[in-house]
Motif scaffolding. Sequence first.
Motif, short mmCIF file in Angstrom:
data_model
loop_
_atom_site.label_atom_id
_atom_site.label_comp_id
_atom_site.label_asym_id
_atom_site.label_seq_id
_atom_site.Cartn_x
_atom_site.Cartn_y
_atom_site.Cartn_z
N SER A 128 0.83 -1.20 0.00
CA SER A 128 0.00 0.00 0.00
C SER A 128 0.87 1.26 0.00
CB SER A 128 -0.90 0.00 1.23
OG SER A 128 -0.12 0.23 2.39
N ASP A 129 0.21 2.37 -0.20
CA ASP A 129 0.87 3.67 -0.18
C ASP A 129 1.56 3.89 1.17
OD1 ASP A 129 1.37 6.12 -1.63
OD2 ASP A 129 0.01 7.10 -0.22
N GLN A 130 0.84 3.59 2.25
CA GLN A 130 1.39 3.78 3.59
C GLN A 130 2.59 2.85 3.84
OE1 GLN A 130 0.52 6.17 5.98
NE2 GLN A 130 2.45 5.44 6.79
N GLU A 131 2.49 1.60 3.42
CA GLU A 131 3.60 0.65 3.61
C GLU A 131 4.83 1.11 2.83
OE1 GLU A 131 1.29 -3.58 4.27
OE2 GLU A 131 1.36 -2.73 2.24
N ALA A 132 4.62 1.55 1.59
CA ALA A 132 5.75 2.03 0.78
C ALA A 132 6.38 3.26 1.42
CB ALA A 132 5.28 2.33 -0.64
N ALA A 133 5.55 4.19 1.90
CA ALA A 133 6.06 5.40 2.54
C ALA A 133 6.88 5.04 3.78
CB ALA A 133 4.89 6.32 2.91
N LYS A 179 3.32 10.42 2.94
CA LYS A 179 2.41 10.03 1.87
C LYS A 179 2.39 11.11 0.78
CE LYS A 179 -1.41 7.85 2.80
NZ LYS A 179 -2.73 7.50 3.37
N ARG A 180 2.58 12.36 1.15
CA ARG A 180 2.64 13.44 0.16
C ARG A 180 3.86 13.27 -0.74
NH1 ARG A 180 1.95 15.77 -3.77
NH2 ARG A 180 2.27 17.97 -4.07
N THR A 181 4.98 12.85 -0.17
CA THR A 181 6.18 12.59 -0.98
C THR A 181 5.92 11.44 -1.94
OG1 THR A 181 7.63 13.45 0.74
CG2 THR A 181 8.64 12.00 -0.89
N MET A 182 5.16 10.44 -1.50
CA MET A 182 4.80 9.34 -2.40
C MET A 182 4.00 9.89 -3.59
SD MET A 182 6.29 6.72 -1.19
CE MET A 182 5.62 5.54 -2.33
N GLN A 183 3.09 10.82 -3.33
CA GLN A 183 2.32 11.45 -4.40
C GLN A 183 3.25 12.18 -5.36
OE1 GLN A 183 -0.98 11.54 -5.39
NE2 GLN A 183 -0.13 12.69 -7.11
N ARG A 184 4.23 12.90 -4.82
CA ARG A 184 5.18 13.62 -5.67
C ARG A 184 6.00 12.65 -6.51
NH1 ARG A 184 10.25 14.43 -5.22
NH2 ARG A 184 10.37 13.86 -3.04
N ARG A 194 5.06 9.76 -7.59
CA ARG A 194 4.16 9.27 -8.64
C ARG A 194 4.01 10.33 -9.73
NH1 ARG A 194 0.96 7.66 -4.23
NH2 ARG A 194 -0.59 9.29 -4.67
N SER A 195 3.77 11.56 -9.32
CA SER A 195 3.55 12.66 -10.28
C SER A 195 4.77 12.91 -11.14
CB SER A 195 3.19 13.95 -9.53
OG SER A 195 1.99 13.78 -8.82
N ASN A 196 5.96 12.77 -10.56
CA ASN A 196 7.21 13.00 -11.30
C ASN A 196 7.65 11.77 -12.09
OD1 ASN A 196 7.28 15.55 -10.21
ND2 ASN A 196 8.80 15.06 -8.64
N GLY A 197 6.90 10.69 -11.98
CA GLY A 197 7.26 9.48 -12.72
C GLY A 197 8.47 8.76 -12.17
N GLU A 198 8.78 9.00 -10.91
CA GLU A 198 9.95 8.37 -10.30
C GLU A 198 9.67 6.97 -9.78
OE1 GLU A 198 12.30 10.89 -7.63
OE2 GLU A 198 11.15 12.60 -8.39
N ILE A 199 8.38 6.63 -9.63
CA ILE A 199 8.02 5.31 -9.15
C ILE A 199 6.78 4.85 -9.93
CG2 ILE A 199 6.58 6.20 -7.26
CD1 ILE A 199 7.61 3.80 -5.56
N THR A 200 6.79 3.61 -10.33
CA THR A 200 5.62 3.07 -11.02
C THR A 200 4.63 2.56 -9.98
OG1 THR A 200 6.68 0.92 -11.27
CG2 THR A 200 6.90 2.43 -13.10
N TYR A 201 3.36 2.64 -10.33
CA TYR A 201 2.31 2.29 -9.39
C TYR A 201 1.07 1.82 -10.12
CZ TYR A 201 0.37 6.81 -10.70
OH TYR A 201 -0.15 7.87 -11.40
N SER A 202 0.14 1.34 -9.36
CA SER A 202 -1.15 0.91 -9.88
C SER A 202 -2.22 1.46 -8.94
CB SER A 202 -1.21 -0.62 -9.92
OG SER A 202 -2.49 -1.06 -10.32
#
Length: 104
Positions: free
Chosen positions: A45-50, A57-62, A64-72
Amino acid sequence: MKVITIESEAYKSLVRKIERIHSDIKKQAKEHATPQPDPSEVWVSDQEAATMLQVSKRTMQRLRSNGEITYSIRGGKARYTLAEVKRLLSGRVIRNDKTEGGKP
């Protein structure tokens, strides 16, 4: 110390029995061992990855937005493969190979 002597054949028989017990134990251990899942097939999950990356969690969003991490996105929630989190984690390791201030 007490010295005990036994016949050669009795000793060999005892060694064979010990080896058989050892191989049976190894075989049972292999049968009961839990196979390690493939990191590319384990989703977190997002929380586990963070938590693993020690970011918010906001950094996780960043990321994703910057394309630095792939997600589903599943059920409106972001999920990441464990392999992807590990890739990002290893990419952020800073090695201190340089000397600072001229000190070795």
